[in-house]
Design an enzyme around this catalytic site. Structure first.
Site, short mmCIF file in Angstrom:
data_model
loop_
_atom_site.label_atom_id
_atom_site.label_comp_id
_atom_site.label_asym_id
_atom_site.label_seq_id
_atom_site.Cartn_x
_atom_site.Cartn_y
_atom_site.Cartn_z
N ASP A 1 0.85 -1.19 0.00
CA ASP A 1 0.00 0.00 0.00
C ASP A 1 0.89 1.24 0.00
OD1 ASP A 1 -2.23 -1.62 0.18
OD2 ASP A 1 -2.61 -1.23 2.30
N ARG B 1 -1.28 -0.67 -8.74
CA ARG B 1 -2.67 -0.28 -8.42
C ARG B 1 -2.76 1.24 -8.44
NH1 ARG B 1 -3.41 -0.90 -2.39
NH2 ARG B 1 -3.57 -3.13 -2.79
N VAL C 1 -4.85 4.47 -7.45
CA VAL C 1 -5.96 4.98 -6.63
C VAL C 1 -5.95 6.51 -6.71
CG1 VAL C 1 -5.85 3.03 -4.99
CG2 VAL C 1 -4.59 5.13 -4.48
N ALA D 1 -5.62 8.70 -0.52
CA ALA D 1 -6.45 8.82 0.67
C ALA D 1 -5.89 9.80 1.70
CB ALA D 1 -6.59 7.44 1.31
#
Ligand code: FAD
Length: 279
Positions: A107, A158, A160, A163
């Site tokens: 992540d 990935r 995204v 956040a």
């Protein structure tokens, strides 16, 4: 035990709970990305314990034969203690996972961690011939350069929106701008990547853009969404033959994660309130 409502977003407190959730996802054609909840350890002990828990999770996942992988947060395995602690623990997890053929996602946390995270993934992607993937964030202004670098690294990426509440000097702050950049970056990935693209978004507009790009360029891709979020859409994507992965958090540190999910969307808060009051 995780109380009702929270258990829509978190699979349980133990690895067995998480694996049995993945078993039910697999029956619906969805693969599981297991994440042991925990982050920002300031002492080595917690980081080492979670790294050991991931190693044993990898063994359980491999033995189960389920369709799943793991996703690890750098600050959970020691980044706040030291770059060397993070690397040692990540090497340990990735080494065990490579032996058992279990894929490892890393992540991405706030912008101060991007370089050290990408350096580690660059090394390990080459060492394991692509058994590692990393998340990148469309809101960061540096991401086009990072994607150019990652195009030459074996392993998946990935994408995204991001956040973390980053400073304007390094990140786009307006949602419309982030959405526009997300679509541009997707286009770059569909034209330049042959190592695997993961669309980490619940946004119908991003998903339909990915679908169109796939139609145009034929590049394979997968969609990743969180447990408890747009689960009908997750099943619809499977029915449309899209490779679907659900991010499945578990562990005893579930409260903070659940609270974040409830706060980020009014609908989730209403859903929680309705379940508690029965109206
Ligand atoms: P948003 O921009 O929040 O919303 C756009 C539209 O999507 C909404 O209008 C609605 O139509 C739909 N939607 C969004 N959320 C919901 C919901 N809860 N219920 C119903 N509809 C909804 N961020 C990081 O910074 N680092 C990471 O490593 C990271 N990993 C992630 C892994 C996965 C699998 C996913 C799905 C997200 C991850 N994120 C990560 C979070 C990401 O950066 C975004 O904050 C988050 O996904 C919200 O953006 P969005 O694209 O889903 O949609």
């Amino acid at each position: 035990m995780i109380p009702p409502i929270a258990n829509n977003f978190v699979a349980g407190e133990t690895a067995d709970d998480a694996l049995s959730h993945v078993e039910s996802l697999n029956r619906d054609g969805i693969c599981g990305i297991l994440n042991l909840l925990g982050e920002h350890y300031s002492a080595r002990q917690g980081a080492d314990e979670d790294a050991a828990a991931y190693v044993s999770l990898v063994e359980q996942l491999a033995a189960s034969g389920l369709d799943g992988c793991i996703s690890v947060k750098p600050s959970q395995i020691g980044l706040d203690v030291g770059d060397d602690v993070f690397r040692e623990n990540l090497d340990r997890i990735v080494g065990a996972a490579a032996e058992d053929d279990v894929f490892v996602w890393v992540d991405m946390e706030d912008y101060t961690t991007t370089d050290v995270t990408l350096d580690a993934v660059d090394d390990l992607g080459h060492q394991t011939d692509g058994n590692v993937g990393v998340c990148v964030q469309a809101n960061l202004k540096r991401t086009p350069d990072d994607l150019e670098r990652l195009a030459d690294v074996p392993g998946k990426v990935r994408l995204v929106k991001g956040a973390y509440n980053e400073p304007a000097s390094v990140a786009y702050k307006k949602k419309a701008k982030v959405d526009e950049v997300y679509k541009e970056l997707l286009e770059y990935m569909f034209t330049e990547f042959d190592n695997g693209i993961a669309v980490g978004s619940h946004d119908p507009s991003m998903l339909s853009h990915a679908h169109d790009l796939h139609g145009q360029y034929g590049t394979p891709y997968e969609v990743q969404m969180l447990m408890g979020v747009r689960e009908d859409a997750q099943r619809d994507l499977v029915a449309d033959d899209v490779e679907m992965w659900q991010y499945v958090p578990y562990g005893d540190k579930w409260f903070q994660y659940f609270y974040r999910r409830v706060r980020e969307r009014k609908e989730n808060a209403l859903f929680a309130l309705r379940a508690v009051t029965g109206i």
